[in-house]
Motif scaffolding. Structure first.
Motif, mmCIF file in Angstrom:
data_model
loop_
_atom_site.group_PDB
_atom_site.id
_atom_site.type_symbol
_atom_site.label_atom_id
_atom_site.label_comp_id
_atom_site.label_asym_id
_atom_site.label_seq_id
_atom_site.Cartn_x
_atom_site.Cartn_y
_atom_site.Cartn_z
ATOM 1 N N GLU A 251 13.519 27.579 -45.788
ATOM 2 C CA GLU A 251 13.432 28.822 -45.058
ATOM 3 C C GLU A 251 14.197 29.429 -45.982
ATOM 4 N N PHE A 252 14.230 30.966 -45.786
ATOM 5 C CA PHE A 252 14.701 31.945 -46.636
ATOM 6 C C PHE A 252 15.446 32.899 -45.750
ATOM 7 N N GLY A 253 16.677 33.112 -46.233
ATOM 8 C CA GLY A 253 17.216 33.929 -45.194
ATOM 9 C C GLY A 253 17.587 33.604 -43.739
ATOM 10 N N ALA A 254 17.271 34.405 -42.580
ATOM 11 C CA ALA A 254 17.422 33.821 -41.227
ATOM 12 C C ALA A 254 16.528 32.890 -41.124
ATOM 13 N N GLY A 255 15.343 32.937 -41.583
ATOM 14 C CA GLY A 255 14.396 32.078 -41.774
ATOM 15 C C GLY A 255 13.582 31.920 -40.501
ATOM 16 N N PHE A 256 13.680 30.708 -39.565
ATOM 17 C CA PHE A 256 12.935 30.519 -38.207
ATOM 18 C C PHE A 256 13.724 31.301 -37.462
ATOM 19 N N ALA A 257 15.023 31.298 -37.577
ATOM 20 C CA ALA A 257 15.990 32.115 -36.694
ATOM 21 C C ALA A 257 15.681 33.519 -36.266
ATOM 22 N N SER A 258 14.916 34.078 -37.226
ATOM 23 C CA SER A 258 14.560 35.432 -37.255
ATOM 24 C C SER A 258 13.473 35.670 -36.170
ATOM 25 N N THR A 259 12.693 34.441 -35.773
ATOM 26 C CA THR A 259 11.588 34.550 -34.572
ATOM 27 C C THR A 259 12.357 34.869 -33.321
ATOM 28 N N PHE A 260 13.546 34.735 -33.320
ATOM 29 C CA PHE A 260 14.244 34.833 -32.069
ATOM 30 C C PHE A 260 14.889 36.403 -32.084
ATOM 31 N N MET A 261 14.731 37.059 -33.112
ATOM 32 C CA MET A 261 15.401 38.385 -33.176
ATOM 33 C C MET A 261 14.365 39.461 -32.880
ATOM 34 N N LYS A 262 14.671 40.768 -32.826
ATOM 35 C CA LYS A 262 14.166 41.650 -32.746
ATOM 36 C C LYS A 262 13.785 42.569 -34.176
ATOM 37 N N GLY A 263 13.002 43.269 -34.325
ATOM 38 C CA GLY A 263 12.867 43.994 -35.716
ATOM 39 C C GLY A 263 14.123 44.748 -35.946
ATOM 40 N N SER A 264 14.710 45.242 -35.019
ATOM 41 C CA SER A 264 15.908 45.950 -35.187
ATOM 42 C C SER A 264 17.231 45.225 -35.449
ATOM 43 N N GLN A 265 16.736 43.968 -34.970
ATOM 44 C CA GLN A 265 17.994 43.019 -35.475
ATOM 45 C C GLN A 265 17.838 42.459 -36.949
ATOM 46 N N ASN A 266 16.700 42.227 -37.004
ATOM 47 C CA ASN A 266 16.195 41.434 -38.274
ATOM 48 C C ASN A 266 16.126 42.334 -39.447
ATOM 49 N N ASN A 267 15.913 43.370 -39.219
ATOM 50 C CA ASN A 267 15.638 44.329 -40.578
ATOM 51 C C ASN A 267 17.104 44.646 -41.251
ATOM 52 N N ASP A 268 16.867 44.504 -42.624
ATOM 53 C CA ASP A 268 18.153 44.678 -43.412
ATOM 54 C C ASP A 268 18.169 46.102 -43.673
ATOM 55 N N GLU A 269 19.214 46.876 -43.298
ATOM 56 C CA GLU A 269 19.091 48.176 -43.292
ATOM 57 C C GLU A 269 20.026 48.512 -44.941
ATOM 58 N N PHE A 270 19.278 49.735 -45.612
ATOM 59 C CA PHE A 270 19.912 50.019 -46.979
ATOM 60 C C PHE A 270 21.173 50.847 -46.975
ATOM 61 N N TYR A 271 21.764 50.962 -47.697
ATOM 62 C CA TYR A 271 23.048 51.861 -48.182
ATOM 63 C C TYR A 271 23.405 51.976 -49.380
ATOM 64 N N PHE A 272 23.987 52.918 -50.057
ATOM 65 C CA PHE A 272 24.386 53.145 -51.136
ATOM 66 C C PHE A 272 25.836 52.561 -51.422
ATOM 67 N N ASP A 273 26.078 51.554 -52.347
ATOM 68 C CA ASP A 273 27.410 51.053 -52.516
ATOM 69 C C ASP A 273 27.805 51.604 -54.125
ATOM 70 N N LYS A 274 28.490 52.855 -53.803
ATOM 71 C CA LYS A 274 28.548 53.415 -55.278
ATOM 72 C C LYS A 274 27.261 53.861 -55.752
ATOM 73 N N LYS A 275 26.954 53.136 -57.013
ATOM 74 C CA LYS A 275 25.618 53.446 -57.540
ATOM 75 C C LYS A 275 24.510 52.655 -57.111
ATOM 76 N N SER A 276 24.923 51.506 -56.711
ATOM 77 C CA SER A 276 24.010 50.340 -56.392
ATOM 78 C C SER A 276 23.338 50.470 -54.955
ATOM 79 N N ILE A 277 22.036 50.043 -54.561
ATOM 80 C CA ILE A 277 21.655 50.012 -53.377
ATOM 81 C C ILE A 277 21.868 48.340 -52.808
#
Length: 357
Positions: A251-277
């Motif tokens: 399994e990758f990342g949250a794997g099978f545990a992601s099936t117990f999440m909502k999309g709002s919980q599982n989605n990895d939100e982006f942000y700028f850390d200085k120049k990198s995303i």
């Protein structure tokens, strides 16, 4: 070929558990790579048998002998071929199983495919012994990745019911990865490791075995590595990982545990850390669409209990065509998880090096 992985860097494994030697051919390595044999040998010893009370008593030095592809310690661009001699084979331990397949092993399926010609000694080509040349290839590929600032490391996530601490999948330090994987018993929490060792000893005294989970991380890899849709990082890591005997899940990342999440919980939100995303979470394990996101690549694999156990088991006799009983003798790991850690690291390094070649 079924014994080969890779597109640009091709790794082919050969030999059997009790043949004179086992080995690997690595084709596609760039010329001019200076191999650090001290590092390679140190990595090989992490997998080598007979090193402690929780592994097989088979004694093998696992010192690789390079036959070609290297001159004065440096790759020359030709295929690199290395062998590892088998010096402590005991084929007599396997005389009974030619007629009686061991439950949980590939004895029956190999017989169904190859008939009486299958080499049953130590499992033949299906043996965990074949991961020794795989680890050599992985150690070589790790040196290629180090030059690009990429580090691969793994730890024992669980054995039986005992669990280690998980990686912080958002923030994994390369030096921490190296330090953990270099431990004699690769765990983050040493107290959890001691409890695991006790459980392994107890189950060994009962003539039984344990399985577990290994967690692996790849850090320093930039975004944009991988190919959709059947040549993605998840695709190729999974294929390579399942070449290791006893692996039954990934399994990758949250794997099978992601099936117990909502999309709002599982989605990895982006942000700028200085120049990198970056992403605030890493539930997708650093991979989207089969392509790296620049976050740590994190995956876990399930390792089944060692099938060779000292308890009496039900099986059949090929020759007599009847049910019978089998007690397996010989030298076997009561838990192969600790020795499988470098094998997982090796295949991860091979797969990523292939993408970047």
């Amino acid at each position: 070929m079924s014994s080969q992985i890779g597109n640009k860097i091709k790794v082919q494994i050969f030999g059997q558990s009790h043949s004179k030697a086992i080995g690997v051919v690595i084709d596609g390595l760039p010329a001019g790579i200076r191999l650090d044999m001290e590092k390679i040998n140190s990595f090989m010893q992490k997998r080598a048998p007979g090193k402690n009370d929780y592994s097989t008593k088979r004694k093998e030095t696992d010192n690789p002998q390079i036959l070609s592809g290297v001159f004065d310690g440096t790759t020359v661009g030709a295929p690199l071929c290395a062998i590892i001699e088998n010096t402590d084979a005991r084929p007599a331990d396997y005389s009974k199983i030619k007629d009686m397949p061991r439950p949980g092993h590939a004895d029956f399926s190999a017989f169904a495919k190859f008939g009486e010609y299958h080499d049953i000694r130590g499992g033949g080509f299906f043996s965990g012994r074949m991961t020794a040349p795989l680890c050599f290839a992985g150690a070589v590929c790790m040196q290629l990745l180090e030059e690009k600032g990429i580090t691969v490391g793994a730890h024992i996530f669980s054995i039986g019911n005992e669990k280690d601490l998980p990686f912080d999948s958002v923030d994994i330090d390369a030096n921490d990865l190296k330090n953990i994987s270099q431990k004699p018993f690769a765990v983050i929490d040493d107290s959890a490791g001691e409890r695991m060792k006790i459980d392994i000893k107890n189950v060994a005294d009962e003539g039984d075995s344990l399985g577990g989970v290994i967690e692996c991380a790849i850090v320093g890899i930039s975004a944009g590595v991988g190919e959709p849709m059947f040549d993605g990082i998840e695709n190729n890591l999974s294929k390579a990982v399942f070449g290791i005997p006893a692996i039954k899940g990934i399994e990758f990342g949250a794997g099978f545990a992601s099936t117990f999440m909502k999309g709002s919980q599982n989605n990895d939100e982006f942000y700028f850390d200085k120049k990198s995303i970056k992403t605030k979470t890493n539930n997708n394990g650093g991979i989207l669409g089969g392509i790296s996101t620049g976050m740590p690549i994190v995956f876990r694999v399930a390792v089944k209990p060692t099938p060779s156990i000292g308890k009496e088991q039900n099986t059949i006799s090929f020759s007599k065509k009847c049910d019978t009983k089998l007690v397996i003798t010989g030298r076997h790991d009561p838990c192969i998880v600790p020795r499988a850690v470098p094998c997982i690291e090796a295949v991860a390094a091979i797969v990523i090096a292939d993408y970047l070649a």
